[in-house]
Design an enzyme around this catalytic site. Sequence first.
Site, PDB file in Angstrom:
ATOM      1  N   GLY A  11      -4.499 -47.113   5.224  1.00 27.48           N
ATOM      2  CA  GLY A  11      -3.753 -46.520   6.339  1.00 27.48           C
ATOM      3  C   GLY A  11      -4.566 -45.436   7.025  1.00 27.48           C
ATOM      4  O   GLY A  11      -5.240 -44.659   6.359  1.00 27.48           O
ATOM      5  N   ARG A  72      -6.992 -53.460   5.845  1.00 27.13           N
ATOM      6  CA  ARG A  72      -6.768 -53.767   4.435  1.00 27.13           C
ATOM      7  C   ARG A  72      -7.427 -55.116   4.184  1.00 27.13           C
ATOM      8  O   ARG A  72      -7.454 -55.971   5.062  1.00 27.13           O
ATOM      9  CB  ARG A  72      -5.273 -53.798   4.125  1.00 27.13           C
ATOM     10  CG  ARG A  72      -4.649 -52.411   4.300  1.00 27.13           C
ATOM     11  CD  ARG A  72      -3.274 -52.298   3.672  1.00 27.13           C
ATOM     12  NE  ARG A  72      -2.937 -50.894   3.499  1.00 27.13           N
ATOM     13  CZ  ARG A  72      -2.293 -50.142   4.414  1.00 27.13           C
ATOM     14  NH1 ARG A  72      -1.940 -50.667   5.563  1.00 27.13           N
ATOM     15  NH2 ARG A  72      -2.023 -48.879   4.158  1.00 27.13           N
ATOM     16  N   ASP A 103      -5.398 -44.094  -2.131  1.00 25.95           N
ATOM     17  CA  ASP A 103      -5.707 -44.407  -3.538  1.00 25.95           C
ATOM     18  C   ASP A 103      -6.266 -45.815  -3.708  1.00 25.95           C
ATOM     19  O   ASP A 103      -7.172 -46.030  -4.524  1.00 25.95           O
ATOM     20  CB  ASP A 103      -4.501 -44.149  -4.452  1.00 25.95           C
ATOM     21  CG  ASP A 103      -3.282 -44.958  -4.075  1.00 25.95           C
ATOM     22  OD1 ASP A 103      -3.250 -45.488  -2.949  1.00 25.95           O
ATOM     23  OD2 ASP A 103      -2.360 -45.050  -4.900  1.00 25.95           O
ATOM     24  N   THR A 125      -5.096 -39.655   3.661  1.00 24.45           N
ATOM     25  CA  THR A 125      -3.789 -40.310   3.777  1.00 24.45           C
ATOM     26  C   THR A 125      -2.746 -39.261   4.127  1.00 24.45           C
ATOM     27  O   THR A 125      -2.759 -38.169   3.557  1.00 24.45           O
ATOM     28  CB  THR A 125      -3.375 -41.039   2.476  1.00 24.45           C
ATOM     29  OG1 THR A 125      -1.969 -41.321   2.534  1.00 24.45           O
ATOM     30  CG2 THR A 125      -3.643 -40.217   1.230  1.00 24.45           C
ATOM     31  N   ASP A 127       0.212 -39.350   3.305  1.00 22.67           N
ATOM     32  CA  ASP A 127       1.212 -39.265   2.226  1.00 22.67           C
ATOM     33  C   ASP A 127       0.912 -38.175   1.203  1.00 22.67           C
ATOM     34  O   ASP A 127       1.798 -37.774   0.462  1.00 22.67           O
ATOM     35  CB  ASP A 127       1.302 -40.604   1.482  1.00 22.67           C
ATOM     36  CG  ASP A 127       1.677 -41.745   2.408  1.00 22.67           C
ATOM     37  OD1 ASP A 127       2.307 -41.474   3.444  1.00 22.67           O
ATOM     38  OD2 ASP A 127       1.326 -42.904   2.094  1.00 22.67           O
ATOM     39  N   ASP A 129      -0.562 -38.425  -1.553  1.00 22.01           N
ATOM     40  CA  ASP A 129      -0.184 -38.930  -2.884  1.00 22.01           C
ATOM     41  C   ASP A 129      -1.395 -39.200  -3.780  1.00 22.01           C
ATOM     42  O   ASP A 129      -1.355 -40.060  -4.638  1.00 22.01           O
ATOM     43  CB  ASP A 129       0.672 -40.197  -2.738  1.00 22.01           C
ATOM     44  CG  ASP A 129      -0.061 -41.304  -1.987  1.00 22.01           C
ATOM     45  OD1 ASP A 129      -1.145 -41.048  -1.432  1.00 22.01           O
ATOM     46  OD2 ASP A 129       0.454 -42.437  -1.963  1.00 22.01           O
ATOM     47  N   ARG A 171       5.728 -43.133   1.606  1.00 18.20           N
ATOM     48  CA  ARG A 171       5.855 -44.192   0.583  1.00 18.20           C
ATOM     49  C   ARG A 171       6.665 -43.648  -0.595  1.00 18.20           C
ATOM     50  O   ARG A 171       7.767 -43.157  -0.394  1.00 18.20           O
ATOM     51  CB  ARG A 171       4.474 -44.696   0.157  1.00 18.20           C
ATOM     52  CG  ARG A 171       3.775 -45.441   1.295  1.00 18.20           C
ATOM     53  CD  ARG A 171       2.586 -46.185   0.818  1.00 18.20           C
ATOM     54  NE  ARG A 171       1.520 -45.294   0.374  1.00 18.20           N
ATOM     55  CZ  ARG A 171       0.312 -45.686   0.003  1.00 18.20           C
ATOM     56  NH1 ARG A 171       0.016 -46.956  -0.024  1.00 18.20           N
ATOM     57  NH2 ARG A 171      -0.607 -44.819  -0.355  1.00 18.20           N
TER      58      ARG A 171
END
Length: 319
Positions: A11, A72, A103, A125, A127, A129, A171
């Site tokens: 992303g 991706r 990740d 990212t 996120d 995360d 997410r």
Amino acid sequence: MQRIGVLTSGGDAPGMNAAIRAVVRKGLHAGLEIFGVRRGYAGLLADDFVPLGAGSVGDIIHRGGTMLRTARSEEFKTEEGFARALEVLAARAIQGLVIIGGDGSLRGAERLYQRGILTVGVPGTIDNDIPGTDESIGFDTAVNTAVQAIDRIRDTATSHERAFVIEVMGRNAGHIALEAGLAAGAESILVPEEPLDLSEICARLKRGQQRGKLHSIIVVCEGAGEGFKLGDVLRQCTGFDTRITVLGHVQRGGSPTARDRVLASTMGAKAVDLLVEGQGGVMVGVKRGEIASMSINSALAEGSTFNHQSYRLAVILAQ
Ligand code: ADP
């Protein structure tokens, strides 16, 4: 180390361009030759390379997205695809690779390192995360975008005396919801890391109304439940006129904040330093405000960095 590559994968996140710029300019400063790989691992398999000079990364530091584009690639995960990636890197005599992504992209970097390519991961990212770092590139911009949107929704929520459920990205990680919710003064913040007690949320909304609150803002992380379903439940249990807004991809774009530009510049430059030192299978991170590096394997094995203390503070302040 003479020739390195840089790619963005997974992303996109605001600030990736600033990281590319830093890799190129720091790499040139260290006497390296730098190639950009377009479209992440998909472009690696397709041998889609572009030489990057100092001028090629001009005028991008303030732009969202990624000038190298991103993708991706399921093929990269297969044995054949992976072998093709190694062939391409050998044919181009690329000795080191900076991989900017989330990740999944970092796992790909680790796998390349196992096969002899020096790889350095840069966490990019929205996120946030990625366990090995307190903050990833793009997170600050996404939080600010979400806060601006929530502030606007709050105006209309107050005028119409409505409850708003606002679904944000992330997410399965509640970092954006927590920071945006805390900064925007949300009544409730719903994240996967904390138990969901709908009856408590309904009771809190009713208490707020009784003491004259004109609006209610509930921020929900996409991984904590669908905004629309939650809106229906709240409408039924409170009887409030409840509206739902899914912020979606607006959170992924836009000009990066100063903080993200600085983070990306620092991380990109550090990634080059690590390659020059001959390190691989490592990622760059920020720990307690200091730039750091650690093995990708051990970083990804760390648990979630969700800030439960901030969450408890948000609950107290929302009373
Ligand atoms: P992100 O990097 O944002 O988390 P993805 O999880 O989609 O995004 O990963 C981006 C790409 O990284 C994938 O399309 C795939 O090519 C590669 N990748 C993901 N996981 C692995 C893995 N376990 N091993 C090798 N490559 C991977």
